[in-house]
Design a protein around this motif. Structure first.
Motif, mmCIF file in Angstrom:
data_model
loop_
_atom_site.group_PDB
_atom_site.id
_atom_site.type_symbol
_atom_site.label_atom_id
_atom_site.label_comp_id
_atom_site.label_asym_id
_atom_site.label_seq_id
_atom_site.Cartn_x
_atom_site.Cartn_y
_atom_site.Cartn_z
ATOM 1 N N ASP A 109 -3.654 -10.681 17.239
ATOM 2 C CA ASP A 109 -3.461 -10.401 18.487
ATOM 3 C C ASP A 109 -1.982 -9.654 18.813
ATOM 4 O O ASP A 109 -2.000 -9.362 19.914
ATOM 5 N N LEU A 110 -1.350 -9.218 17.841
ATOM 6 C CA LEU A 110 -0.190 -8.357 18.037
ATOM 7 C C LEU A 110 -0.439 -6.967 18.323
ATOM 8 O O LEU A 110 -1.699 -6.518 18.322
ATOM 9 N N PRO A 111 0.347 -6.348 19.134
ATOM 10 C CA PRO A 111 -0.109 -4.814 19.543
ATOM 11 C C PRO A 111 -0.218 -3.929 18.424
ATOM 12 O O PRO A 111 0.108 -4.083 17.267
ATOM 13 N N GLU A 112 -0.879 -2.984 18.768
ATOM 14 C CA GLU A 112 -1.012 -2.073 17.694
ATOM 15 C C GLU A 112 0.059 -1.371 17.164
ATOM 16 O O GLU A 112 0.050 -1.200 15.924
ATOM 17 N N ASN A 113 0.994 -1.105 17.712
ATOM 18 C CA ASN A 113 2.326 -0.533 17.242
ATOM 19 C C ASN A 113 2.923 -1.655 16.120
ATOM 20 O O ASN A 113 3.675 -1.106 15.507
ATOM 21 N N CYS A 114 2.981 -2.674 16.594
ATOM 22 C CA CYS A 114 3.293 -3.890 15.548
ATOM 23 C C CYS A 114 2.665 -3.890 14.340
ATOM 24 O O CYS A 114 2.972 -3.837 13.040
ATOM 25 N N LEU A 115 1.287 -3.802 14.522
ATOM 26 C CA LEU A 115 0.396 -3.634 13.184
ATOM 27 C C LEU A 115 0.802 -2.403 12.218
ATOM 28 O O LEU A 115 0.755 -2.428 11.168
ATOM 29 N N TRP A 116 0.654 -1.425 13.096
ATOM 30 C CA TRP A 116 1.165 -0.154 12.543
ATOM 31 C C TRP A 116 2.430 -0.156 11.531
ATOM 32 O O TRP A 116 2.371 0.224 10.543
ATOM 33 N N LEU A 117 3.436 -0.746 12.259
ATOM 34 C CA LEU A 117 4.658 -1.017 11.412
ATOM 35 C C LEU A 117 4.280 -1.852 10.178
ATOM 36 O O LEU A 117 4.968 -1.420 9.212
ATOM 37 N N ILE A 118 3.608 -3.002 10.370
ATOM 38 C CA ILE A 118 3.319 -3.570 9.024
ATOM 39 C C ILE A 118 2.582 -3.141 8.250
ATOM 40 O O ILE A 118 2.944 -2.949 7.151
ATOM 41 N N PHE A 119 1.659 -2.264 8.744
ATOM 42 C CA PHE A 119 0.764 -1.344 7.434
ATOM 43 C C PHE A 119 1.773 -0.201 6.979
ATOM 44 O O PHE A 119 1.359 0.138 5.821
ATOM 45 N N GLY A 120 2.402 0.116 7.732
ATOM 46 C CA GLY A 120 3.396 1.282 7.485
ATOM 47 C C GLY A 120 4.346 0.858 6.205
ATOM 48 O O GLY A 120 4.968 1.753 5.340
ATOM 49 N N ASN A 121 4.743 -0.369 6.237
ATOM 50 C CA ASN A 121 5.683 -1.003 5.097
ATOM 51 C C ASN A 121 5.001 -1.135 4.063
ATOM 52 O O ASN A 121 5.718 -1.303 2.860
ATOM 53 N N SER A 122 3.722 -0.860 3.855
ATOM 54 C CA SER A 122 2.999 -1.270 2.466
ATOM 55 C C SER A 122 2.782 0.205 1.712
ATOM 56 O O SER A 122 2.340 1.296 2.632
ATOM 57 N N CYS A 123 3.263 0.407 0.681
ATOM 58 C CA CYS A 123 3.196 1.753 -0.130
ATOM 59 C C CYS A 123 1.857 1.521 -1.002
ATOM 60 O O CYS A 123 2.050 2.605 -1.925
ATOM 61 N N SER A 124 1.140 0.790 -1.260
ATOM 62 C CA SER A 124 0.226 0.223 -2.157
ATOM 63 C C SER A 124 -1.039 0.633 -1.595
ATOM 64 O O SER A 124 -1.483 0.328 -0.891
ATOM 65 N N LEU A 125 -1.727 1.608 -2.461
ATOM 66 C CA LEU A 125 -3.011 2.229 -2.068
ATOM 67 C C LEU A 125 -4.181 1.058 -1.986
ATOM 68 O O LEU A 125 -4.993 0.809 -1.163
ATOM 69 N N GLU A 126 -3.776 0.258 -3.031
ATOM 70 C CA GLU A 126 -5.063 -0.781 -3.126
ATOM 71 C C GLU A 126 -4.830 -1.921 -2.054
ATOM 72 O O GLU A 126 -5.917 -2.581 -1.609
ATOM 73 N N GLU A 127 -3.579 -2.161 -1.891
ATOM 74 C CA GLU A 127 -3.327 -3.184 -0.668
ATOM 75 C C GLU A 127 -3.920 -2.525 0.787
ATOM 76 O O GLU A 127 -4.618 -3.347 1.559
ATOM 77 N N LEU A 128 -3.785 -1.298 1.195
ATOM 78 C CA LEU A 128 -4.193 -0.559 2.307
ATOM 79 C C LEU A 128 -5.771 -0.531 2.085
ATOM 80 O O LEU A 128 -6.361 -1.035 3.295
ATOM 81 N N ILE A 129 -6.327 -0.554 1.252
ATOM 82 C CA ILE A 129 -7.856 -0.572 1.099
ATOM 83 C C ILE A 129 -8.319 -1.910 1.485
ATOM 84 O O ILE A 129 -9.242 -2.036 2.249
ATOM 85 N N GLN A 130 -7.635 -2.822 0.773
ATOM 86 C CA GLN A 130 -8.340 -4.212 1.103
ATOM 87 C C GLN A 130 -8.068 -4.601 2.534
ATOM 88 O O GLN A 130 -8.868 -5.246 3.116
ATOM 89 N N LEU A 131 -6.941 -4.422 3.269
ATOM 90 C CA LEU A 131 -6.611 -4.685 4.403
ATOM 91 C C LEU A 131 -7.547 -3.926 5.562
ATOM 92 O O LEU A 131 -7.923 -4.355 6.397
ATOM 93 N N ALA A 132 -7.953 -2.739 5.025
ATOM 94 C CA ALA A 132 -8.725 -1.857 5.725
ATOM 95 C C ALA A 132 -10.285 -2.537 6.034
ATOM 96 O O ALA A 132 -10.917 -2.461 6.858
ATOM 97 N N GLN A 133 -10.570 -3.426 5.302
ATOM 98 C CA GLN A 133 -11.839 -4.404 5.138
ATOM 99 C C GLN A 133 -11.933 -5.369 6.196
ATOM 100 O O GLN A 133 -12.957 -6.051 6.115
#
Length: 279
Positions: free
Chosen positions: A5-29
């Motif tokens: 429910d968070l705004p997209e800009n907040c989610l963007w900051l959360i995802f931007g704080n992750s520097c792991s490719l594996e984590e981002l691939i999992q979150l994208a699913q």
């Protein structure tokens, strides 16, 4: 309120704080919304590294925890703007994945960890970290192709350095370790801007700053030496050099006469990394 429910800009900051490719691939699913945001995050990636970045907010870097991730996913689609790739250690079966990512990919400009047995198309590469035993570099690169070279093997031969300089006359950055007790007697590195060297095999009969005299356009230098020798040829000036870092690898002494000689040679800001400075 759920996380989604968070705004997209907040989610963007959360995802931007992750520097792991594996984590981002999992979150994208998780859902299409997250997948779209993470795709935008991955479009900003230019550097694929094997060491966790110290700055999590550098969106241009992504960290791969496992080498098999490179073989498992299509990184050419996931990271469309990738420029610099650290080559992972993969088995022969997975080497085709690296070739698919690098070969005929005009976006890839730099390779870290290039080995002599890597069967890659390197025609678009301008920056490499490679084994100094790569004796067939003339078959892998075109003349004047490389702009930055770092030799990751210890013991670069000073007597062979001139061959690289002749073949790549427009080098802008050079990083190497030298174990030979001989000086450099090759052509000038006329376009070199950055020099980083560790001269751990040299002794008191050699001028550790002699190589800098062959770099008239040099702007930045890091020199690490095992035994400081306080002879400097002040007759050759280089006023383009803006910063010079000198590191003494063991407890040695320098005096101010040596420092004054450097100041007369380079109008720069000098950093001395040592334990004892004799006044």
């Amino acid at each position: 309120m759920s996380l989604n429910d968070l705004p997209e800009n907040c989610l963007w900051l959360i995802f931007g704080n992750s520097c792991s490719l594996e984590e981002l691939i999992q979150l994208a699913q998780v859902c299409s919304k997250w997948s779209n945001l993470i795709s935008m995050r991955l479009e900003k990636v230019k550097y694929l590294v094997r060491v966790r970045p110290l700055d999590h907010f550098d969106y241009t870097k992504i960290w791969v925890k496992k080498p098999t991730t490179v073989a498992r996913y299509n990184l050419r689609e996931l990271l469309p703007n990738l420029r610099i790739l650290t080559i992972p250690c993969l088995g022969p079966r997975d080497q085709n994945k690296i070739r698919a990512l690098v070969n005929c990919n005009s976006n890839i400009k730099g390779l870290v960890g290039l080995k002599i047995d890597d069967l890659l198309d390197l025609k678009n590469v301008e920056m490499v970290t490679m084994d100094n035993a790569m004796f067939d570099y003339k078959h892998k690169f075109q003349p004047d192709q490389l702009k930055q070279i770092r030799f990751f093997s210890t013991g670069t031969r000073m007597r062979k350095l001139h061959k690289y300089v002749q073949y790549f006359p427009n080098l802008k950055r050079l990083n190497f370790n030298c174990c030979e007790r001989i000086g450099y007697y090759g052509p000038q590195l006329s376009n070199l801007k950055i020099l980083e060297s560790y001269l751990y095999g040299w002794d008191g009969d050699l001028d550790e700053f002699y190589l800098l005299d062959f770099c008239p356009s040099l702007e930045s230098a890091f020199i690490k030496i095992a035994v400081p020798y306080e002879r400097v040829d002040s007759s050759i000036k280089n006023y383009n050099l803006r910063d010079l870092v000198i590191e003494i690898s063991r407890d040695e002494q320098l005096n101010w006469r040596f420092v004054r000689a450097l100041l007369s040679k380079f109008l720069i800001y000098i950093i001395l990394r040592l334990e004892a400075l004799v006044l």
